[in-house]
Design a protein around this motif. Structure first.
Motif, mmCIF file in Angstrom:
data_model
loop_
_atom_site.group_PDB
_atom_site.id
_atom_site.type_symbol
_atom_site.label_atom_id
_atom_site.label_comp_id
_atom_site.label_asym_id
_atom_site.label_seq_id
_atom_site.Cartn_x
_atom_site.Cartn_y
_atom_site.Cartn_z
ATOM 1 N N UNK A 192 7.506 -3.697 -11.158
ATOM 2 C CA UNK A 192 8.174 -3.952 -9.875
ATOM 3 C C UNK A 192 7.223 -3.644 -8.716
ATOM 4 N N UNK A 193 6.527 -2.521 -8.810
ATOM 5 C CA UNK A 193 5.537 -2.191 -7.776
ATOM 6 C C UNK A 193 4.434 -3.251 -7.753
ATOM 7 N N UNK A 194 4.026 -3.707 -8.932
ATOM 8 C CA UNK A 194 2.993 -4.733 -9.009
ATOM 9 C C UNK A 194 3.398 -6.008 -8.288
ATOM 10 N N UNK A 195 4.657 -6.401 -8.453
ATOM 11 C CA UNK A 195 5.164 -7.598 -7.766
ATOM 12 C C UNK A 195 5.122 -7.406 -6.258
ATOM 13 N N UNK A 196 5.566 -6.224 -5.803
ATOM 14 C CA UNK A 196 5.550 -5.930 -4.365
ATOM 15 C C UNK A 196 4.125 -5.952 -3.817
ATOM 16 N N UNK A 197 3.215 -5.309 -4.542
ATOM 17 C CA UNK A 197 1.817 -5.256 -4.110
ATOM 18 C C UNK A 197 1.229 -6.658 -4.019
ATOM 19 N N UNK A 198 1.511 -7.479 -5.012
ATOM 20 C CA UNK A 198 0.976 -8.841 -5.048
ATOM 21 C C UNK A 198 1.418 -9.639 -3.821
#
Length: 217
Positions: A192-198
């Motif tokens: 989920x954090x990865x999606x936000x960061x992307x």
């Protein structure tokens, strides 16, 4: 869409070609690939050397595994009594049976054979149970990527492409299990954090490019 998965990795091209040839002769369609370690392995700190892969269709995974196991079983009578596994304790040999993905198939078959000679019989039901327990362990997500998440957010907000790369790595990276199954490497929390960061990185980068273009007019 490419659905091929990695059946086996080798450190030398010759070994990979031998495996590829064996499976092809048995009617299993395979292909060879030479790949550097995937980005998720490198980022998590577990680096390995340059590897050659034998890839197959997931539908042929069980058949290919059976062919390789049969090949190694045929090699057992040729193993000398001074093979290093004969120096292993019962506990060490059992660990090989518990973690077959960390050993080649000859070592696995020989470990079972040595235990049998020592009066420690491991029937197929016990071996299958050990494999299932191992799969449950391997299905667990990688440790929480706290530092990469923090670094990813920082990189994303300053508009660097590295933030986009880290975000993509966190939400999309997958790993192959010994049974051919492909699962996400990281936990839902990290993904989920990865999606936000992307998306933050993509947004900031796009805005910065537009500003530079307008500023240059």
């Amino acid at each position: 869409m490419d659905t091929y998965i990695v059946l086996k990795r080798f450190s030398s091209l010759e070994e990979a070609q031998e495996c590829h040839k064996l499976l092809s002769e048995k009617g299993v369609t395979t292909r060879l690939a030479d790949n550097v370690p995937p980005v998720d392995i490198t980022f998590s700190g577990n680096t390995v050397g340059y590897q050659y892969e034998v890839q197959i269709d997931p539908a042929n995974f069980a058949n290919a595994e059976s062919i390789l196991e049969e090949q190694e079983m045929q090699s057992l009578p040729l193993v000398e009594d001074d093979h290093y596994l004969y120096q292993f304790s019962d506990e060490e040999l059992l660990e090989i049976l518990q973690k077959p993905d960390e050993w080649n198939k000859l070592d696995y078959a020989l470990a079972r054979e040595i235990l049998l000679k020592r009066g420690k019989e491991m029937d197929q039901e016990k071996l299958d149970l050990l494999k299932q327990k191992r799969l449950m362990q391997l299905r667990e997500s990688e440790p929480q990527q706290k530092y990469w998440v923090i670094f990813g957010y920082i990189s994303a907000f300053i508009g660097g492409l590295l933030g986009i790369a880290i975000g993509y790595m966190l939400f999309s990276s997958k790993k192959s299990l010994p049974n051919g199954e492909r699962i996400f490497s990281y936990s839902d929390h990290d993904r989920k954090h990865g999606t936000n960061i992307f998306y933050i990185g993509l947004f900031v980068f796009t805005i910065s490019v537009l500003i530079k273009m307008l500023w240059g007019l």
